[in-house]
Design an enzyme around this catalytic site. Structure first.
Site, PDB file in Angstrom:
ATOM      1  N   TYR A 104     -25.770  -8.217 -35.914  1.00  0.00           N
ATOM      2  CA  TYR A 104     -27.058  -8.793 -35.511  1.00  0.00           C
ATOM      3  C   TYR A 104     -28.143  -8.434 -36.504  1.00  0.00           C
ATOM      4  O   TYR A 104     -28.156  -7.325 -37.045  1.00  0.00           O
ATOM      5  CB  TYR A 104     -27.495  -8.262 -34.142  1.00  0.00           C
ATOM      6  CG  TYR A 104     -26.797  -8.900 -32.981  1.00  0.00           C
ATOM      7  CD1 TYR A 104     -27.310 -10.041 -32.376  1.00  0.00           C
ATOM      8  CD2 TYR A 104     -25.610  -8.356 -32.475  1.00  0.00           C
ATOM      9  CE1 TYR A 104     -26.662 -10.622 -31.302  1.00  0.00           C
ATOM     10  CE2 TYR A 104     -24.962  -8.935 -31.403  1.00  0.00           C
ATOM     11  CZ  TYR A 104     -25.489 -10.068 -30.815  1.00  0.00           C
ATOM     12  OH  TYR A 104     -24.846 -10.641 -29.761  1.00  0.00           O
ATOM     13  N   TYR A 143     -17.565  -8.294 -32.443  1.00  0.00           N
ATOM     14  CA  TYR A 143     -18.077  -7.009 -32.935  1.00  0.00           C
ATOM     15  C   TYR A 143     -17.671  -5.879 -32.001  1.00  0.00           C
ATOM     16  O   TYR A 143     -17.476  -6.091 -30.804  1.00  0.00           O
ATOM     17  CB  TYR A 143     -19.595  -7.055 -33.136  1.00  0.00           C
ATOM     18  CG  TYR A 143     -20.447  -7.366 -31.917  1.00  0.00           C
ATOM     19  CD1 TYR A 143     -20.805  -6.374 -31.009  1.00  0.00           C
ATOM     20  CD2 TYR A 143     -20.925  -8.664 -31.698  1.00  0.00           C
ATOM     21  CE1 TYR A 143     -21.610  -6.661 -29.917  1.00  0.00           C
ATOM     22  CE2 TYR A 143     -21.725  -8.964 -30.610  1.00  0.00           C
ATOM     23  CZ  TYR A 143     -22.065  -7.953 -29.717  1.00  0.00           C
ATOM     24  OH  TYR A 143     -22.861  -8.249 -28.637  1.00  0.00           O
ATOM     25  N   ARG A 153     -16.481  -6.989 -28.434  1.00  0.00           N
ATOM     26  CA  ARG A 153     -17.013  -8.157 -27.729  1.00  0.00           C
ATOM     27  C   ARG A 153     -16.374  -9.420 -28.296  1.00  0.00           C
ATOM     28  O   ARG A 153     -16.351  -9.612 -29.509  1.00  0.00           O
ATOM     29  CB  ARG A 153     -18.533  -8.286 -27.922  1.00  0.00           C
ATOM     30  CG  ARG A 153     -19.440  -7.230 -27.312  1.00  0.00           C
ATOM     31  CD  ARG A 153     -19.420  -7.084 -25.802  1.00  0.00           C
ATOM     32  NE  ARG A 153     -19.152  -8.248 -24.982  1.00  0.00           N
ATOM     33  CZ  ARG A 153     -20.036  -9.184 -24.632  1.00  0.00           C
ATOM     34  NH1 ARG A 153     -21.269  -9.104 -25.027  1.00  0.00           N
ATOM     35  NH2 ARG A 153     -19.685 -10.189 -23.845  1.00  0.00           N
ATOM     36  N   HIS A 156     -19.618 -14.629 -29.022  1.00  0.00           N
ATOM     37  CA  HIS A 156     -20.454 -15.201 -27.965  1.00  0.00           C
ATOM     38  C   HIS A 156     -21.826 -15.543 -28.505  1.00  0.00           C
ATOM     39  O   HIS A 156     -22.274 -14.991 -29.506  1.00  0.00           O
ATOM     40  CB  HIS A 156     -20.584 -14.232 -26.777  1.00  0.00           C
ATOM     41  CG  HIS A 156     -21.212 -12.923 -27.156  1.00  0.00           C
ATOM     42  ND1 HIS A 156     -20.495 -11.881 -27.697  1.00  0.00           N
ATOM     43  CD2 HIS A 156     -22.502 -12.491 -27.112  1.00  0.00           C
ATOM     44  CE1 HIS A 156     -21.307 -10.881 -27.961  1.00  0.00           C
ATOM     45  NE2 HIS A 156     -22.537 -11.217 -27.622  1.00  0.00           N
ATOM     46  N   HIS A 158     -25.757 -15.775 -26.951  1.00  0.00           N
ATOM     47  CA  HIS A 158     -26.622 -15.498 -25.793  1.00  0.00           C
ATOM     48  C   HIS A 158     -27.507 -16.719 -25.524  1.00  0.00           C
ATOM     49  O   HIS A 158     -28.070 -17.290 -26.468  1.00  0.00           O
ATOM     50  CB  HIS A 158     -27.509 -14.282 -26.077  1.00  0.00           C
ATOM     51  CG  HIS A 158     -26.740 -13.010 -26.268  1.00  0.00           C
ATOM     52  ND1 HIS A 158     -26.515 -12.119 -25.251  1.00  0.00           N
ATOM     53  CD2 HIS A 158     -26.129 -12.478 -27.358  1.00  0.00           C
ATOM     54  CE1 HIS A 158     -25.813 -11.082 -25.708  1.00  0.00           C
ATOM     55  NE2 HIS A 158     -25.566 -11.274 -26.982  1.00  0.00           N
TER      56      HIS A 158
HETATM   57 FE   LIG Z   1     -24.175  -9.977 -28.056  1.00  0.00          FE
END
Ligand SMILES: [Fe+2]
Lengths: 232, 185
Positions: A104, A143, A153, A156, A158
């Site tokens: 991110y 990640y 995870r 995805h 959000h």
């Molecule tokens: Fe996330």
């Protein structure tokens, strides 16, 4: 007794606040039952963000920087609907995601994967009259996170939606179909079986752009209005 | 159709949905009593939650919501939508500058006391949780139908008090002995 404008969502749709497999819920999930409020003007109104002016490129996450981000370019599109199948016109749709490497653009993300100077990861769009929305982005990477040993995870995106009222506010995550990590993810699996599958986008061959991008379809369904009671 | 399930906001929204952070709700010219609201987020152990997100929604000083569902003949204020959004920071606190909301009706008759509707999102919260902020000392609190629904021992979790800086401060506890009253709206 006045009837609520928006339907109450029964068990079987949303996750329990306390979902022990997702460790952070332990210290943050309220333990007391929420008090059911009759819906008043406070709950049936909400921000429509009509004054927000959106740039034309806010829904294209591949064109927010000087160069093109690395990764697999994809189209993510769908409709914002209510439970009655009615379009929610002009709905604000916000998304955010990590880059193709699973990192991110956020100072708190310490995952040992490269940042992409050409990928910021945030976008928004206002749905059209028919509830339709579309983003161009790159496929986010998986990640690791520290929930348990070797936790990852699944890829995805959000999603944040307001809908027409305070009562219809929803933040969720969109997943990709047939991702093998879904089976191991405590956040995805916090949603009851039978409902969690609705968080998977559908691969959409029809909407792929030849020589350019694959496409996924993700329809979002917000709470709908109760049927108007018949007069006696 | 079946509603889409909720998921956590996660820790990394900051910086990516930055476009609609709004801590100043009332530009010059908006009518009403100006005030600051300071919301502070705590976990069940009382620790600060530094990665949460607050959203607020309120009526204007005349008690009118800027929304088509509010069809009452009361003034709207240009530039006042009534919506705010702010991240908690290292001190767990979000401050909003706004005006005191007017009273809005209760469906069964009577009026509600002035209140601000609050949504809370955070890593570890799988659903949006909703609560309300009321103002300490407002005489209308005594007759507010929502406060009356709440166990008197827990009512204080909904009532903001003026802090040393003059801001209306409301600590919100996600759990623990002082758990805030949350509402299913
Ligand atoms: Fe996330």
């Amino acid at each position: 007794m006045t009837q609520d404008l928006y339907r109450r969502t029964g068990a079987g749709t949303h996750p329990a606040n306390l979902s022990p497999e997702y460790k952070s819920t332990g210290g943050r999930a309220p333990r007391q039952p929420a008090i059911v409020l009759p819906q008043t003007l406070s709950e049936i109104t909400g921000p429509l963000l009509e004054a927000e002016r959106l740039d034309a490129l806010e829904n294209d996450l591949t064109r927010q920087r000087s160069g093109e981000p690395l990764g697999e370019r994809i189209v993510v599109h769908g409709r914002v609907l209510d439970e009655n199948g009615k379009a929610i016109p002009k709905a604000m749709v916000e998304i955010w995601q990590c880059n193709a490497a699973g990192r991110y653009h956020h100072p708190g993300d310490q995952h040992d994967a490269p940042l992409d100077p050409n990928f910021y990861g945030g976008g928004r769009v206002r749905a059209d009259e028919d509830g339709g929305y579309q983003f161009i982005t790159i496929k986010p990477g998986a990640y690791p996170w520290k929930n348990h040993h070797n936790a990852w995870r699944p890829a995805h995106i959000h999603f944040s939606l307001f809908g027409p009222a305070f009562a219809t506010r929803l933040i969720t995550q969109m997943y990709f179909p047939a991702d093998p990590l879904l089976a191991y993810d405590p956040i995805y699996n916090s949603v009851p079986a039978g409902a969690r599958e609705r968080l998977q986008a559908a691969f959409d061959m029809e909407s792929t752009r030849p020589e350019w991008a694959l496409a996924y379809r993700f329809d979002i369904v917000l709470r709908g209005r109760n049927a108007t009671p018949l007069e006696n | 159709m079946q509603p889409t399930p909720s998921q956590t906001i996660g820790p990394f929204y900051w910086g990516t949905i930055v476009k609609v952070y709004r801590a100043d709700l009332a530009p010059p010219g908006v009518a009403g009593e100006r005030l600051s609201v300071a919301l502070v987020l705590h976990d069940a152990e009382g620790a600060i939650v530094p990665d949460g997100l607050f959203e607020i929604w309120q009526a204007n000083s005349h008690g009118r919501y800027n929304h088509p569902e509010d069809r009452r003949n009361l003034p709207l204020d240009a530039g006042f939508e009534g919506y705010g959004r702010a991240s908690t920071f290292t001190d767990g606190c979000s401050t909003f500058d706004t005006v005191k909301p007017g009273r809005v009706p209760w469906p069964a008759g009577g009026m509600q006391a002035p209140h601000i509707n609050v949504s809370i999102f955070a890593r570890g919260l799988l659903n949006r949780v909703a609560t309300r902020l009321y103002f300490d000392g407002d005489p209308a609190n005594a007759e507010d139908p929502v406060l009356k629904m709440v166990d008197p021992a827990r009512r204080s979790t909904l009532i903001a008090r003026k802090d040393a800086k003059g801001a209306w401060r409301l600590p919100i506890h996600l759990g623990g002995p002082n758990e805030t009253v949350f509402f299913d709206v």
